[in-house]
Scaffold this motif. Structure first.
Motif, PDB file in Angstrom:
ATOM      1  N   ILE A   4     -31.060   0.380 -14.475  1.00  0.00           N
ATOM      2  CA  ILE A   4     -29.638   0.006 -14.567  1.00  0.00           C
ATOM      3  C   ILE A   4     -29.143   0.170 -15.999  1.00  0.00           C
ATOM      4  N   SER A   5     -29.950  -0.221 -16.976  1.00  0.00           N
ATOM      5  CA  SER A   5     -29.563  -0.045 -18.384  1.00  0.00           C
ATOM      6  C   SER A   5     -29.405   1.429 -18.723  1.00  0.00           C
ATOM      7  N   ASN A   6     -30.344   2.257 -18.249  1.00  0.00           N
ATOM      8  CA  ASN A   6     -30.241   3.702 -18.481  1.00  0.00           C
ATOM      9  C   ASN A   6     -28.976   4.273 -17.855  1.00  0.00           C
ATOM     10  N   ILE A   7     -28.694   3.864 -16.631  1.00  0.00           N
ATOM     11  CA  ILE A   7     -27.515   4.352 -15.919  1.00  0.00           C
ATOM     12  C   ILE A   7     -26.244   3.877 -16.609  1.00  0.00           C
ATOM     13  N   SER A   8     -26.248   2.643 -17.081  1.00  0.00           N
ATOM     14  CA  SER A   8     -25.100   2.116 -17.818  1.00  0.00           C
ATOM     15  C   SER A   8     -24.834   2.936 -19.080  1.00  0.00           C
ATOM     16  N   GLN A   9     -25.901   3.329 -19.763  1.00  0.00           N
ATOM     17  CA  GLN A   9     -25.753   4.163 -20.959  1.00  0.00           C
ATOM     18  C   GLN A   9     -25.198   5.545 -20.611  1.00  0.00           C
ATOM     19  N   LEU A  10     -25.661   6.111 -19.479  1.00  0.00           N
ATOM     20  CA  LEU A  10     -25.130   7.408 -19.043  1.00  0.00           C
ATOM     21  C   LEU A  10     -23.640   7.313 -18.732  1.00  0.00           C
ATOM     22  N   PHE A  11     -23.236   6.226 -18.097  1.00  0.00           N
ATOM     23  CA  PHE A  11     -21.813   6.004 -17.819  1.00  0.00           C
ATOM     24  C   PHE A  11     -21.033   5.922 -19.125  1.00  0.00           C
ATOM     25  N   ALA A  12     -21.497   5.103 -20.046  1.00  0.00           N
ATOM     26  CA  ALA A  12     -20.796   4.899 -21.317  1.00  0.00           C
ATOM     27  C   ALA A  12     -20.694   6.196 -22.114  1.00  0.00           C
ATOM     28  N   ALA A  13     -21.756   7.007 -22.095  1.00  0.00           N
ATOM     29  CA  ALA A  13     -21.757   8.274 -22.834  1.00  0.00           C
ATOM     30  C   ALA A  13     -20.674   9.219 -22.320  1.00  0.00           C
ATOM     31  N   GLN A  14     -20.306   9.073 -21.049  1.00  0.00           N
ATOM     32  CA  GLN A  14     -19.267   9.918 -20.451  1.00  0.00           C
ATOM     33  C   GLN A  14     -17.928   9.186 -20.343  1.00  0.00           C
ATOM     34  N   LYS A  15     -17.832   8.047 -21.027  1.00  0.00           N
ATOM     35  CA  LYS A  15     -16.599   7.238 -21.080  1.00  0.00           C
ATOM     36  C   LYS A  15     -16.214   6.627 -19.734  1.00  0.00           C
ATOM     37  N   TYR A  16     -17.221   6.278 -18.942  1.00  0.00           N
ATOM     38  CA  TYR A  16     -17.008   5.573 -17.678  1.00  0.00           C
ATOM     39  C   TYR A  16     -17.578   4.172 -17.804  1.00  0.00           C
ATOM     40  N   LYS A  17     -17.067   3.270 -16.957  1.00  0.00           N
ATOM     41  CA  LYS A  17     -17.606   1.916 -16.915  1.00  0.00           C
ATOM     42  C   LYS A  17     -18.470   1.753 -15.675  1.00  0.00           C
ATOM     43  N   LEU A  18     -19.573   1.053 -15.848  1.00  0.00           N
ATOM     44  CA  LEU A  18     -20.401   0.693 -14.699  1.00  0.00           C
ATOM     45  C   LEU A  18     -19.869  -0.653 -14.208  1.00  0.00           C
ATOM     46  N   THR A  19     -18.866  -0.583 -13.343  1.00  0.00           N
ATOM     47  CA  THR A  19     -18.225  -1.782 -12.816  1.00  0.00           C
ATOM     48  C   THR A  19     -19.210  -2.520 -11.906  1.00  0.00           C
ATOM     49  N   PRO A  20     -18.941  -3.775 -11.596  1.00  0.00           N
ATOM     50  CA  PRO A  20     -19.822  -4.510 -10.671  1.00  0.00           C
ATOM     51  C   PRO A  20     -19.966  -3.803  -9.318  1.00  0.00           C
TER      52      PRO A  20
END
Length: 157
Positions: A4-20
């Motif tokens: 989940i942390s890795n996926i959250s970082q991938l989202f952030a790197a592409q300027k997306y939010k990992l919403t709930p």
């Protein structure tokens, strides 16, 4: 670091939010990793936690996960799009064995195509960035004993 942390970082790197809601969808995929779920199956499972979440949101989230190369959209010949998480431990998608009799699906985590990729690059000047390989056939146990699916199909006809 967990997935989940890795996926959250991938989202952030592409300027997306990992919403709930997105995180709940990712968790459904993580919890059912071996099942290769369809959109509808993901939707039914995520509705248990988020009853107001719409099917369109699940579709959009899965497409975004594909776009970010977190998930691979697959079709195993049954006409249903299924979603498979990409592993952090390999640079390529894993491979599958698909039984044409019982429908059993097994993953192969080893990457057997490294030498072939090098040859493709050497001979064609083509840099392979990803690949996917599905083997379709029949398990020996299905051939010898017949399986439940085969017997059920004969009973219907």
């Amino acid at each position: 670091m967990d997935q989940i942390s890795n996926i959250s970082q991938l989202f952030a790197a592409q300027k997306y939010k990992l919403t709930p809601q997105r995180e709940a969808i990712v968790n459904i995929l993580l919890d059912n990793e071996k099942d290769h779920l369809s959109v509808e199956e993901v939707y039914m499972l995520v509705k248990l936690s988020y009853p107001h979440l719409g099917l369109a949101t699940v579709y959009r989230t899965l497409e975004l996960l594909c776009e970010l190369h977190i998930v691979e959209k697959m079709n195993f010949g049954d006409g249903v799009a299924r979603y498979d998480l990409r592993g952090n431990d390999h640079s390529h998608m894993h491979h599958h064995l698909i039984c044409s009799v019982c429908g059993r699906l097994e993953e192969i985590k080893d990457d057997w195509l490294v030498e072939l990729e090098k040859r493709v690059e050497r001979e064609y000047g083509f840099n392979v960035t990803d690949h996917r390989l599905d083997f379709k056939g029949t398990y020996g146990t299905c051939k010898r004993t017949g399986c439940k699916k085969e017997k059920a199909n004969k009973a219907v006809s």
